[in-house]
Enzyme design. Structure first.
Site, PDB file in Angstrom:
ATOM      1  N   ASP A 113       0.793  -1.235   0.000  1.00 49.50           N
ATOM      2  CA  ASP A 113       0.000   0.000   0.000  1.00 49.50           C
ATOM      3  C   ASP A 113       0.826   1.285   0.000  1.00 49.50           C
ATOM      4  OD1 ASP A 113      -0.768  -0.827   3.454  1.00 49.50           O
ATOM      5  OD2 ASP A 113       0.939   0.306   2.675  1.00 49.50           O
ATOM      6  N   HIS A 128       6.782  -7.994  -0.751  1.00 49.36           N
ATOM      7  CA  HIS A 128       5.667  -8.575  -1.498  1.00 49.36           C
ATOM      8  C   HIS A 128       5.259  -7.675  -2.653  1.00 49.36           C
ATOM      9  CE1 HIS A 128       4.390 -11.440   1.993  1.00 49.36           C
ATOM     10  NE2 HIS A 128       5.493 -11.793   1.408  1.00 49.36           N
TER      11      HIS A 128
END
Ligand code: APR
Length: 280
Positions: A113, A128
């Site tokens: 994010d 990730h």
């Protein structure tokens, strides 16, 4: 450190370790962004309960869903994109960015994010991957970088497409920023799904950060997905102390069963506010 120590004693111990450390590795998971409005994966009502990972957390499952249940894929994409598009860094992200004013900090995040970066953290390893970077596959060459506003536009287009009778063409045009303009080369966000290798060089650098730090702070992760979840152990094996901040999942040398957005600002304030006074 026995685990039944009073919360205040554990808090004071964490403050001492922060003050006494030189190189801090911060290892963050979805719990770090929970108070920014982004669902965690495995908590009650978590993301994987709504969208089973066997269908949505791998490229083959996503492709099948796109072909067989485009409406469901649209729901999945809206559920992923909308909270991240609207999210702002919370007090936990800001506290970690503040910490770097006093200590050498390397953030290793499992989150896609970019809220650590939005909070001002400079050294962030996204093991990730990131939802915002679009790469051409399989070369993995970056072809575009999206903004939160771009994600908001995709969400609006997806919602409009869902209302059409012939959804397919509109859905495809809505996600064009994510998959590229023409279909003769496949593009996708640089995210790591199950079965993928972790993002490089971030993963190599994350292992280095964990093995060279003298304090690793694990924040808001169920520690259930390897190889990422092995980082705290790697730090310990190299002589580092480990603090775990998570209301449910314990571990490390010191467990603070608290919400990150509540305890992190208090920890950084208590550990370093006198430094501000000294600097005047
Ligand atoms: N503050 C701190 N921790 C919190 C908070 C909070 N406000 N809210 C929830 N948590 C904790 C939960 O107790 C849980 O241990 O955050 C953790 C979230 O765990 P998961 O949902 O499993 O998320 P995470 O550990 O980041 O998952 C790792 O799994 O599905 C993959 O790629 C995905 O990166 C993800 C990886």
């Amino acid at each position: 450190m026995n685990s039944d120590q009073q919360p205040q004693a554990k808090f004071n111990q964490a403050v001492e370790w922060l003050q006494g450390s030189n190189k801090i590795a911060v290892f963050s998971g979805a719990g770090m962004s929970a108070s920014s409005g982004i669902n965690t994966f495995r908590d009650e009502g978590g993301f994987w309960q709504r969208f089973p990972p066997e269908q949505f957390a791998n490229w083959k499952g996503l492709l099948q869903t796109a072909l067989l249940e485009p409406d469901l894929l649209a729901d999945f994409l809206i559920a992923i994109l909308e909270p991240i598009a609207l999210a702002e860094p919370n007090s936990a992200h800001l506290a970690i960015a503040e910490l770097a004013n006093y200590k050498e900090v390397c953030v290793v995040t499992q989150n896609i994010d970019q809220l650590h970066q939005s909070a001002g953290s400079q050294q962030v390893l996204e093991i990730h991957g990131s939802l915002f970077e679009i790469i051409r596959y399989p070369e993995e060459q970056e072809t575009n970088v999206l903004s939160r506003d771009d994600l908001k536009k995709i969400v609006v287009e997806l919602k409009l497409a869902k209302e059409q009778f012939w959804k397919g063409p509109k859905l495809l045009s809505a996600i064009q920023p994510l998959i590229g303009a023409n279909l003769n080369s496949f593009h996708r966000p640089r995210i790591v799904l199950f079965g993928d290798q972790l993002a490089e060089p971030d993963w190599t650098n994350a292992q280095l950060a964990a093995s060279e730090c003298d304090l690793l702070v694990s924040i808001g992760t169920s520690q259930s997905v390897y190889p990422a979840a092995g980082l705290p152990q790697l730090a310990k094996e190299n002589g580092s102390r480990v603090i775990v901040i998570d209301p449910q999942v314990s571990g490390g040398d010191l467990w603070l069963a608290e919400k990150s957005e509540e305890i992190l600002p208090q920890l950084v304030e208590s550990a370093f506010s006198h430094k501000e006074e000294q600097n005047g």
